[in-house]
Design a protein around this motif. Structure first.
Motif, PDB file in Angstrom:
ATOM      1  N   TYR A  69      54.414  39.303  39.257  1.00 31.79           N
ATOM      2  CA  TYR A  69      53.067  38.718  39.721  1.00 31.79           C
ATOM      3  C   TYR A  69      52.301  38.127  38.736  1.00 31.79           C
ATOM      4  O   TYR A  69      52.841  37.768  37.640  1.00 31.79           O
ATOM      5  N   ARG A  70      51.475  37.115  39.240  1.00 28.66           N
ATOM      6  CA  ARG A  70      50.494  36.506  38.390  1.00 28.66           C
ATOM      7  C   ARG A  70      49.280  36.191  38.771  1.00 28.66           C
ATOM      8  O   ARG A  70      49.209  35.786  40.091  1.00 28.66           O
ATOM      9  N   VAL A  71      48.314  36.839  38.593  1.00 37.93           N
ATOM     10  CA  VAL A  71      46.973  36.777  39.132  1.00 37.93           C
ATOM     11  C   VAL A  71      45.895  36.023  38.314  1.00 37.93           C
ATOM     12  O   VAL A  71      45.845  36.366  37.049  1.00 37.93           O
ATOM     13  N   GLN A  72      45.213  35.164  38.623  1.00 38.35           N
ATOM     14  CA  GLN A  72      44.077  34.239  38.037  1.00 38.35           C
ATOM     15  C   GLN A  72      42.896  34.753  38.816  1.00 38.35           C
ATOM     16  O   GLN A  72      42.686  34.215  39.878  1.00 38.35           O
ATOM     17  N   ARG A  85      53.065  41.844  31.520  1.00 38.44           N
ATOM     18  CA  ARG A  85      53.574  43.121  31.007  1.00 38.44           C
ATOM     19  C   ARG A  85      54.828  43.448  31.964  1.00 38.44           C
ATOM     20  O   ARG A  85      55.047  42.861  33.024  1.00 38.44           O
ATOM     21  N   TYR A  86      55.724  44.046  30.999  1.00 38.30           N
ATOM     22  CA  TYR A  86      57.009  44.472  31.888  1.00 38.30           C
ATOM     23  C   TYR A  86      56.881  46.095  32.080  1.00 38.30           C
ATOM     24  O   TYR A  86      56.864  46.455  30.901  1.00 38.30           O
ATOM     25  N   ALA A  87      56.651  46.570  33.185  1.00 34.01           N
ATOM     26  CA  ALA A  87      56.673  48.142  33.139  1.00 34.01           C
ATOM     27  C   ALA A  87      57.075  48.595  34.628  1.00 34.01           C
ATOM     28  O   ALA A  87      56.801  47.839  35.394  1.00 34.01           O
ATOM     29  N   PRO A  88      57.600  49.830  34.613  1.00 38.26           N
ATOM     30  CA  PRO A  88      58.097  50.184  35.773  1.00 38.26           C
ATOM     31  C   PRO A  88      57.177  50.218  36.933  1.00 38.26           C
ATOM     32  O   PRO A  88      57.658  50.525  38.248  1.00 38.26           O
ATOM     33  N   ASP A  89      55.996  50.506  36.574  1.00 39.05           N
ATOM     34  CA  ASP A  89      54.979  50.772  37.686  1.00 39.05           C
ATOM     35  C   ASP A  89      53.904  49.573  37.954  1.00 39.05           C
ATOM     36  O   ASP A  89      53.128  49.798  38.675  1.00 39.05           O
ATOM     37  N   GLU A  94      47.365  46.668  40.161  1.00 39.19           N
ATOM     38  CA  GLU A  94      47.111  46.926  38.639  1.00 39.19           C
ATOM     39  C   GLU A  94      46.767  45.547  37.836  1.00 39.19           C
ATOM     40  O   GLU A  94      46.113  45.287  36.965  1.00 39.19           O
ATOM     41  N   VAL A  95      47.756  44.608  38.321  1.00 34.29           N
ATOM     42  CA  VAL A  95      47.553  43.276  37.747  1.00 34.29           C
ATOM     43  C   VAL A  95      46.157  42.596  38.175  1.00 34.29           C
ATOM     44  O   VAL A  95      45.592  41.808  37.101  1.00 34.29           O
ATOM     45  N   GLY A 118      49.605  38.931  34.428  1.00 32.93           N
ATOM     46  CA  GLY A 118      50.873  39.013  34.996  1.00 32.93           C
ATOM     47  C   GLY A 118      51.916  40.107  34.847  1.00 32.93           C
ATOM     48  O   GLY A 118      51.622  41.029  33.707  1.00 32.93           O
ATOM     49  N   GLY A 119      52.794  40.473  35.539  1.00 34.11           N
ATOM     50  CA  GLY A 119      53.695  41.400  35.375  1.00 34.11           C
ATOM     51  C   GLY A 119      54.971  41.526  36.151  1.00 34.11           C
ATOM     52  O   GLY A 119      55.170  40.776  37.158  1.00 34.11           O
ATOM     53  N   VAL A 120      56.185  42.182  35.487  1.00 35.18           N
ATOM     54  CA  VAL A 120      57.285  42.315  36.329  1.00 35.18           C
ATOM     55  C   VAL A 120      57.539  43.649  36.529  1.00 35.18           C
ATOM     56  O   VAL A 120      57.415  44.418  35.462  1.00 35.18           O
ATOM     57  N   ARG A 121      57.717  44.311  37.703  1.00 34.81           N
ATOM     58  CA  ARG A 121      57.997  45.615  37.973  1.00 34.81           C
ATOM     59  C   ARG A 121      59.255  45.832  37.623  1.00 34.81           C
ATOM     60  O   ARG A 121      60.150  45.868  38.394  1.00 34.81           O
TER      61      ARG A 121
END
Ligand code: NAD
Length: 427
Positions: A69-72, A85-89, A94-95, A118-121
């Motif tokens: 995800y990447r949210v602006q 962030r890299y996190a399982p949830d 959240e992003v 941003g993040g990767v699940r």
């Protein structure tokens, strides 16, 4: 007030943290009688990118599909800025919530950015180094059209670090055909990373303790500090606290929690965590139930791990005099209400952990100018901005009879609203 359009947008991001962020924003919007059109517009992020992509794993040549995800949230103030962030949830809601929080934080500290996140699940702790590198490079490619030094500038967050930022910068630079350090902050200094960025969030947070202690009429030396999370933020906050003569008496992380009434040798604990992967098993301490850590008797509590950990249920049992929020969104609205009643002094995330984005801003400026500042200059400017922001927000809180979070958000939301009104609507 009719907010049907906003409410429809909000549903795309439905999640506990997003609901909290919007409820918090709504409350402040009501308080300042925010223009209704602007209120509605700011409830939903401007741009959200959701991607799924393959990552080749070491074992059995397996290929996993992961979500990124990447949210602006806001493009009005300048480029957008926020961690990955890299996190399982990790999820879109959240992003999006964290991107909104970044908008307010940048406006409160008066940085020329809107908020992003941003993040990767994925669970980064089970990835090998090369898996993490492949994941980072592919995620960068998936969002490459949406990032850039004038557009959106990522930084580290939970589960990511300088190395991840270096791979991101290298992937971006290779793609555009020239070296572009300003696309990301929190890089290693050898690639144009700022000196003191690594320590900035934790140390910036603890630089506020003397002012907090003076406001509460308590001494800094000998204050008992409890820390949830011992990663980038927690470690440097603990170091800063012990250098000021505080006793860090309890620390937790994902592996467990440890407790020592006489205070830890933070350098020694850091060495242990580096070698063993977590605080659990640290010999110079007693193990304790991580669920009981937040309610320990202490002067200063620093949540520096994940969001939503201080709730209406545990807040009545929290005995700290001050809560300095290292994590983003650690305190729910219900817990804030309890703290207001019980007189627990909360320095909110948008102020307490703003040191990270502040030194990230310094890094971006230095990269664009190709002119690098000394450590002394960076630390002095960081301390000046942190303490100026804190005292301004404290004055506003006292004048308006609010808590610090409300005062800070009033400042941030008003600044953004002024900018939006001045720019108007296109076309
Ligand atoms: P990190 O990945 O370096 O460290 C996270 C720490 O939290 C680790 O010690 C991990 O074991 C621990 N943890 C994770 N889940 C936990 C749980 N359920 N209970 C107890 N401990 C747990 O991350 P970080 O960069 O230190 O970020 C921590 C928080 O600070 C996040 O909320 C992040 O958004 C926020 N933050 C970070 C920065 C920054 O510059 N790194 C800036 C502003 C805000």
């Amino acid at each position: 007030m009719d907010l049907d359009v906003g409410a429809a947008g909000v549903s795309e991001f439905e999640s506990p943290l997003y609901n909290e962020a919007v409820a918090q924003f709504d409350r402040v919007a009501e308080l300042i009688d925010l223009d209704q059109n602007i209120h509605e517009r700011l409830r939903s992020p401007q741009r959200s990118v959701v991607v799924s992509f393959p990552v080749r794993k070491e074992e059995d040549d397996r290929v996993d599909t992961v979500f990124g995800y990447r949210v602006q949230h806001l493009q009005t103030m300048g480029p957008t800025k926020g961690g990955i962030r890299y996190a399982p949830d990790v999820n879109l809601g959240e992003v999006a919530a964290l991107a909104m929080l970044m908008t307010w934080k940048c406006a409160i500290v008066e940085l020329p950015f809107g908020g992003a996140k941003g993040g990767v699940r994925i669970d980064p702790t089970v990835l090998s180094r090369s898996e993490k590198q492949r994941l980072t490079r592919r995620y960068t490619m998936e969002i490459i059209n949406f990032i850039g030094p004038d557009q959106d500038i990522p930084a580290p967050d939970m589960g990511t670090d300088e190395q991840v930022m270096a791979w991101l910068m290298d992937t971006y630079s290779t793609h555009v055909g020239h070296t572009e350090p300003a696309v990301v902050t929190g890089k290693p200094p050898s690639l144009g990373g700022s000196i003191a960025r690594r320590e900035a969030t934790g140390r910036g947070l603890m630089s506020l303790l003397p002012a907090v202690a003076s406001h509460l009429g308590m001494p800094v030396t000998g204050s008992r500090v409890v820390m949830q999370g011992f990663g980038n933020v927690g470690k440097y906050a603990a170091l800063g606290a012990s250098e000021m003569g505080c006793n860090v008496i309890a620390v937790s992380d994902i592996t467990g929690a440890v407790h020592n009434d006489s205070g830890f040798d933070v350098d020694d604990l850091t060495r242990f965590v580096t070698e063993n992967g977590g605080v659990s098993g640290y010999p110079a301490a007693d193990e304790m139930d991580p669920n009981e850590l937040l309610t320990l008797d202490c002067e200063v509590l620093v949540p520096a791990a994940v969001g939503g950990v201080i709730t209406g249920e545990n807040a009545p049992h929290i005995r700290a005099r001050a809560v300095l929020e290292g994590a983003n969104g650690p305190t729910t609205a219900a817990a804030d209400e309890v703290f207001r009643e019980n007189g627990v002094f909360v320095v909110p995330d948008v102020v307490a952990n703003a040191g990270g984005v502040t030194v990230s801003y310094f890094e971006w400026v230095q990269d664009l100018a190709n002119y690098f500042w000394s450590e002394a200059e960076i630390v002095a400017r960081l301390r000046e901005i942190m303490n100026r922001t804190f005292s301004e927000v404290l004055d506003m809180a006292i004048t308006n009879g609010t808590d610090l979070r409300t005062a800070a958000l009033i400042k941030g939301v008003s600044r953004v609203a002024d900018a939006k009104l001045a720019r108007g609507v296109y076309p």
